[in-house]
Design a protein around this motif. Structure first.
Motif, PDB file in Angstrom:
ATOM      1  N   GLU A   1     -52.152  18.164 -18.623  1.00 13.58           N
ATOM      2  CA  GLU A   1     -51.146  17.849 -19.642  1.00 13.58           C
ATOM      3  C   GLU A   1     -51.491  16.549 -20.370  1.00 13.58           C
ATOM      4  O   GLU A   1     -51.352  16.449 -21.588  1.00 13.58           O
ATOM      5  N   GLU A   2     -51.973  15.559 -19.636  1.00 12.66           N
ATOM      6  CA  GLU A   2     -52.309  14.269 -20.237  1.00 12.66           C
ATOM      7  C   GLU A   2     -53.467  14.419 -21.231  1.00 12.66           C
ATOM      8  O   GLU A   2     -53.399  13.917 -22.361  1.00 12.66           O
TER       9      GLU A   2
ATOM     10  N   PHE B   1     -54.312  17.133 -22.693  1.00 12.53           N
ATOM     11  CA  PHE B   1     -53.794  17.966 -23.776  1.00 12.53           C
ATOM     12  C   PHE B   1     -53.098  17.106 -24.829  1.00 12.53           C
ATOM     13  O   PHE B   1     -53.321  17.277 -26.024  1.00 12.53           O
ATOM     14  N   ARG B   2     -52.256  16.179 -24.401  1.00 12.28           N
ATOM     15  CA  ARG B   2     -51.518  15.343 -25.349  1.00 12.28           C
ATOM     16  C   ARG B   2     -52.450  14.474 -26.184  1.00 12.28           C
ATOM     17  O   ARG B   2     -52.220  14.290 -27.384  1.00 12.28           O
TER      18      ARG B   2
ATOM     19  N   GLN C   1     -54.049  16.801 -28.604  1.00 11.06           N
ATOM     20  CA  GLN C   1     -53.057  17.305 -29.547  1.00 11.06           C
ATOM     21  C   GLN C   1     -52.826  16.324 -30.682  1.00 11.06           C
ATOM     22  O   GLN C   1     -52.691  16.727 -31.836  1.00 11.06           O
ATOM     23  N   ARG C   2     -52.782  15.036 -30.373  1.00  4.57           N
ATOM     24  CA  ARG C   2     -52.594  14.037 -31.439  1.00  4.57           C
ATOM     25  C   ARG C   2     -53.733  14.101 -32.452  1.00  4.57           C
ATOM     26  O   ARG C   2     -53.511  14.036 -33.660  1.00  4.57           O
TER      27      ARG C   2
ATOM     28  N   ASP D   1     -53.244  17.250 -34.536  1.00  6.34           N
ATOM     29  CA  ASP D   1     -52.174  17.085 -35.514  1.00  6.34           C
ATOM     30  C   ASP D   1     -52.627  16.267 -36.715  1.00  6.34           C
ATOM     31  O   ASP D   1     -52.280  16.572 -37.859  1.00  6.34           O
TER      32      ASP D   1
END
Length: 64
Positions: free
Chosen positions: A48-49, A51-52, A55-56, A59
């Motif tokens: 998850e870490e 991924f974030r 993801q930034r 984006d």
């Protein structure tokens, strides 16, 4: 995004024959391909870490 590119290409307007317009369309297509590849890499992120963080970046790429 792909549908919007297709609409621009198929609009039949006189501007679609100009080199600048063609180059911009090619640029949009390249950016779309990059985003698709980036999305696939994003989906394969193991935690998850991580991924974030990715993801930034994704984006920001879409925003551009």
């Amino acid at each position: 995004m792909e549908a919007e590119i297709d609409v621009l290409v198929e609009s039949g307007a006189a501007i679609t024959t100009r080199d600048y317009f063609k180059m911009r369309i090619d640029s949009f297509k390249l950016q779309l391909d990059y985003c698709k590849r980036d999305l696939e890499r994003l989906k394969e992120t193991p935690s998850e870490e991580a991924f974030r963080v990715k993801q930034r970046g994704f984006d920001r790429t879409l925003g551009a």
